[in-house]
Structure formats: C-alpha cells, structure tokens
Scaffold this active site. Structure first.
Site, short mmCIF file in Angstrom:
data_model
loop_
_atom_site.label_atom_id
_atom_site.label_comp_id
_atom_site.label_asym_id
_atom_site.label_seq_id
_atom_site.Cartn_x
_atom_site.Cartn_y
_atom_site.Cartn_z
N SER A 51 -2.45 8.85 4.19
CA SER A 51 -3.66 7.56 4.26
C SER A 51 -3.82 6.90 5.28
O SER A 51 -4.92 6.49 5.17
CB SER A 51 -2.50 6.39 3.31
OG SER A 51 -1.28 5.60 3.82
N LYS A 121 -0.31 0.72 7.68
CA LYS A 121 -1.80 0.18 7.40
C LYS A 121 -2.20 -0.45 8.47
O LYS A 121 -1.57 -0.55 9.93
CB LYS A 121 -2.36 -0.43 6.39
CG LYS A 121 -1.34 0.08 4.98
CD LYS A 121 -2.33 1.73 4.18
CE LYS A 121 -1.70 2.02 3.01
NZ LYS A 121 -2.05 3.44 2.74
#
Length: 272
Positions: A51, A121
């Site tokens: 990701s 993230k």
C-alpha cells in the site's frame, strides 16, 4: 629498616569471573536496554503490504521514532506514520503465528509484534485541514494542489472507479487523514468513512513517525517529508476570514457616513 623479606606477603589479585558467569548479566542488561529503546526511543516495524509502494516495499523494515511524541509532538503533513488500527481496518487480515525466538525478538523491539494491529500510511491532512479529491486529481489540501511525485507510477492521485475515491472532508481536532502512496491499492482513510472515526485516525493511535528504511541494506534510505508539503497549506481560520471580509465593509460604511454628514453640515451652514 624494613627489608624486602620483612613485609607482609602481598595479597594475590582476585580471580576474574568466568565469561560464562558474566554472560547472563550481560544478556539481561542488553534486554533491558533494548526494551527501554523500544518503549521510549525507536522501534522496528515490518511492511506487510504494497500500500505504500514505491516509497516502501513489502518486507522492508523501518525504524519508527517514538521519542518526539513523548514531548507533545504531533504528526505533520507529509510524514509517514505507524498507527494502531483505529476501528477494524485490518479485520479479516491473517495474523502470523511467530515462533518463540520471534516472540522474544518482537518483545525487545527487534521484530514487529504479530499481536499488534498496526498500519503505516502518509499523513495528508491534520486538524482543521480540508482534504478533497475530484476526478483523478490532483489531491488538494485547503484548496491547494499537491504535487505527489511519490504516488505509485501509473496511479492517479484520486480514483473515480470505486466508492470513497471522491471526497471532501475537514479533519477534526485530535485526528489526522492518511492515505497510501499506492493509491489504487491502499485501504486508507478514504475507505473507512463509515467507521466510528469517519475515516480519521486519532492522534493518540499514532505510534510514531517512520524515519528510515533500515533493512534490507540495499533499500536503506531516509523518509523525509516531500517538498510539496513545504508550500503554505495552512487553513485560514473562520475568524480571520470574517475579519478580512468585515474590514472593507467597515471602511465603506464609514466613508458613506462621513460623506453624508459632510453634506448636511455644508447645506446647514449655507442656509443659515
């Protein structure tokens, strides 16, 4: 007069302890130091998914700064952060079963814990920011476009072919908005807007900022904040906007009143 033979015999020096007797003590000290470092300074985490490509690759080990949050530092735009699962973001994900050696290494911080539900993230918005995606992008923060050179090649900053890809949110106090660099392969804030935090991540859930890729050696690199976040992305406070709008109105009203008052005085003087 003393002679060399008259003095007392010199005590022989103490025999040094065997290395094997010292080893448990050394190991104990090393474990305590490692535990303190893990708790208060730096902890290693493994990247489990794609990701964050290409900034981070699956299998990379990153070192996370856990010290600055102790002094009140909060996540800033552009930082890559590790945070505890806010509300079932990892539901359904398989949990690896570590062996005893891996458990010990994770306990002292040399390996990530399999029991901890952590994600990694990039911070895009902080408290007060308005973050939005229209069409394929660019991603905007407080109306200003980001030049996201770190986004995975071939991806667009915003997505139009899935639910959650188009949005406009304002980050509440004590929260952050996060997104993965591999935009078309990241279940980030965009796709959790129906959870209890509406997709935002509580600052209290943030473990720390990832500062360096430490393993493998061929991937060693620091993780700086991208240049696009150097521009002034501050959100104008509502009070400041109101004041800016009120100032011209006040001057216009004052000028009108002065003009009207000046006409009455002149006319009155002439009539008298």
């Amino acid at each position: 007069m003393d002679t060399p033979g008259d003095g007392e015999a010199e005590e022989p020096g103490k025999k040094p302890r065997s290395f094997w007797k010292e080893l448990p003590l050394l190991i104990g000290i090393a474990l305590v130091l490692a535990l303190l470092i893990k708790t208060f300074l730096v902890q290693a985490f493994s990247i489990p998914s794609d990701s964050m490509q290409n900034t981070l690759q699956q299998g990379d080990r990153v070192l996370v700064d856990k010290l600055t949050p102790w002094f009140g530092s909060e996540p800033e735009r552009g930082e890559v952060v590790v945070f505890n699962d806010p509300d079932g973001w990892l539901a359904g994900e398989p949990t690896p079963q570590p062996n005893p050696v891996q458990r010990v290494l994770s306990w002292i911080g040399l390996m990530p814990s399999a029991e901890e539900k952590d994600l990694i993230k990039r911070v895009v918005g902080v408290a007060g920011d308005t973050v939005e995606c229209n069409g394929t992008g660019p991603l905007k923060v407080n109306g200003k476009a980001l030049d996201e050179s770190y986004v995975y090649p071939g991806n667009t900053p915003c997505t139009v072919d899935d639910q959650g890809g188009q949005f406009k949110v304002t980050v509440p106090e004590g929260k952050i908005w996060v997104m993965g660099d591999h935009r078309q392969n990241s279940l980030d804030s965009r796709y959790h807007q129906s959870d209890k935090n509406e997709g935002f991540v509580p600052v209290d859930n943030v473990v720390g900022r990832a500062i360096v890729i430490a393993w493998p050696p061929t991937r060693w690199a620091t993780l700086p904040v991208p240049d696009t976040f150097d521009q002034d992305l501050s959100a104008a406070a509502p009070g400041a906007l109101g004041l800016a709008g009120a100032v011209p109105l006040v001057f216009w009203r004052r000028r009108r009143l002065l003009t009207a008052a000046g006409g009455r005085v002149s006319g009155s003087g002439t009539a008298g």
